[in-house]
Design a protein around this motif. Sequence first.
Motif, mmCIF file in Angstrom:
data_model
loop_
_atom_site.group_PDB
_atom_site.id
_atom_site.type_symbol
_atom_site.label_atom_id
_atom_site.label_comp_id
_atom_site.label_asym_id
_atom_site.label_seq_id
_atom_site.Cartn_x
_atom_site.Cartn_y
_atom_site.Cartn_z
ATOM 1 N N GLU A 202 0.817 -1.220 0.000
ATOM 2 C CA GLU A 202 0.000 0.000 0.000
ATOM 3 C C GLU A 202 0.850 1.268 0.000
ATOM 4 O O GLU A 202 0.438 2.287 -0.562
ATOM 5 N N GLU A 203 2.054 1.206 0.605
ATOM 6 C CA GLU A 203 2.902 2.418 0.626
ATOM 7 C C GLU A 203 3.326 2.819 -0.791
ATOM 8 O O GLU A 203 3.686 3.975 -1.034
ATOM 9 N N GLU A 204 3.308 1.866 -1.698
ATOM 10 C CA GLU A 204 3.766 2.174 -3.068
ATOM 11 C C GLU A 204 2.630 2.591 -4.001
ATOM 12 O O GLU A 204 2.870 3.023 -5.116
ATOM 13 N N ALA A 205 1.387 2.449 -3.539
ATOM 14 C CA ALA A 205 0.246 2.758 -4.411
ATOM 15 C C ALA A 205 -0.031 4.258 -4.391
ATOM 16 O O ALA A 205 -0.145 4.868 -3.339
ATOM 17 N N LEU B 36 -5.891 -10.926 -4.193
ATOM 18 C CA LEU B 36 -5.801 -10.064 -3.006
ATOM 19 C C LEU B 36 -6.216 -10.810 -1.739
ATOM 20 O O LEU B 36 -5.599 -10.655 -0.681
ATOM 21 N N ILE B 37 -7.265 -11.623 -1.861
ATOM 22 C CA ILE B 37 -7.732 -12.421 -0.707
ATOM 23 C C ILE B 37 -6.604 -13.354 -0.267
ATOM 24 O O ILE B 37 -6.288 -13.480 0.914
ATOM 25 N N VAL C 19 -8.663 0.765 -8.528
ATOM 26 C CA VAL C 19 -8.011 0.458 -7.260
ATOM 27 C C VAL C 19 -8.773 -0.677 -6.585
ATOM 28 O O VAL C 19 -10.001 -0.671 -6.570
ATOM 29 N N MET C 20 -8.058 -1.642 -6.071
ATOM 30 C CA MET C 20 -8.698 -2.714 -5.292
ATOM 31 C C MET C 20 -7.858 -2.955 -4.049
ATOM 32 O O MET C 20 -6.636 -2.893 -4.112
#
Length: 270
Positions: free
Chosen positions: A3-6, A67-68, A102-103
């Motif tokens: 998430e830090e890279e999104a 993702l799950i 985005v997911m």
Amino acid sequence: MPEEEATVSIFDRGFLFADAVYEVTSVVDGKLLDFDAHMARLVRSLGELEMDMPLDRDAILEVHRELIDKNSVDQGVVYIQVTRGVADRDFLYPKDAAQTVVMFTQSRKLTGEKKGLRVVSSPDIRWGRRDIKTVQLLAASMGKMAAYKQGKDDTWLVKDGFVTEGSSNNTYIVTKDGKIVTRHLSNSILSGITRAAVLKLAAEQGLEIEERPFTMDEAKEASEAFMTAASSFVTPVIEVDGTELNGGVPGPVSKRLNEIYIEESKNTAI
Ligand code: PLP
């Protein structure tokens, strides 16, 4: 990606205009509930805003599953948001912007005993196309905050004297003679995926359903009340505007519907 890279551009129309739609699909035992119904509503929301699906259903399913898996989600939700994309700020839709997709997942316990919620009404100040699942959620957020400040759990939104829906859920009362009353579909409410599934199951149980608007006064006279959403299934409501329902404990109809909804959804989860 981590998430830090999104990142998303400051010129993304989702950020500047709330020009974006989303879906939240629940996960139980690592599987997606009502996935195809959520995708059908995503297609509809996009269509109402003259957008196409950025990826086909199978590609979205694949990413949801990945993702799950990567986030080890046993119970929780998968969120997908699609924006019109990045363009110079202009009220006209850009012609050739590439959509932003985005997911992400959120793990949280969805099954198990539910405590009943206390709700308080507030004016429904949202826009007139609540049938489109856009990310314009500030009015609902303000309503829920107002409820929290009064020590309550959520708000039931009222327009022209009638309840439309909750801050992020569809709303129901059970009348003293056992009928389930919930507002009919129109531009005034979101057509809930859980609503459709629960009404079908309720009808199969032989329960009588009336799809029509109801007032807070009628809700105060109800034998019980509940709300539905993908992220919380069937949630009992035990107090409306200070009046306790069913002696302040979850009622039998909402409890039963929650159980059969989870049971049925698990059978059809993918
Ligand atoms: N109504 C509103 C305003 C919502 O935001 C939601 C869910 O987010 C719902 C109803 C319930 O819809 P669903 O059952 O598809 O989650």
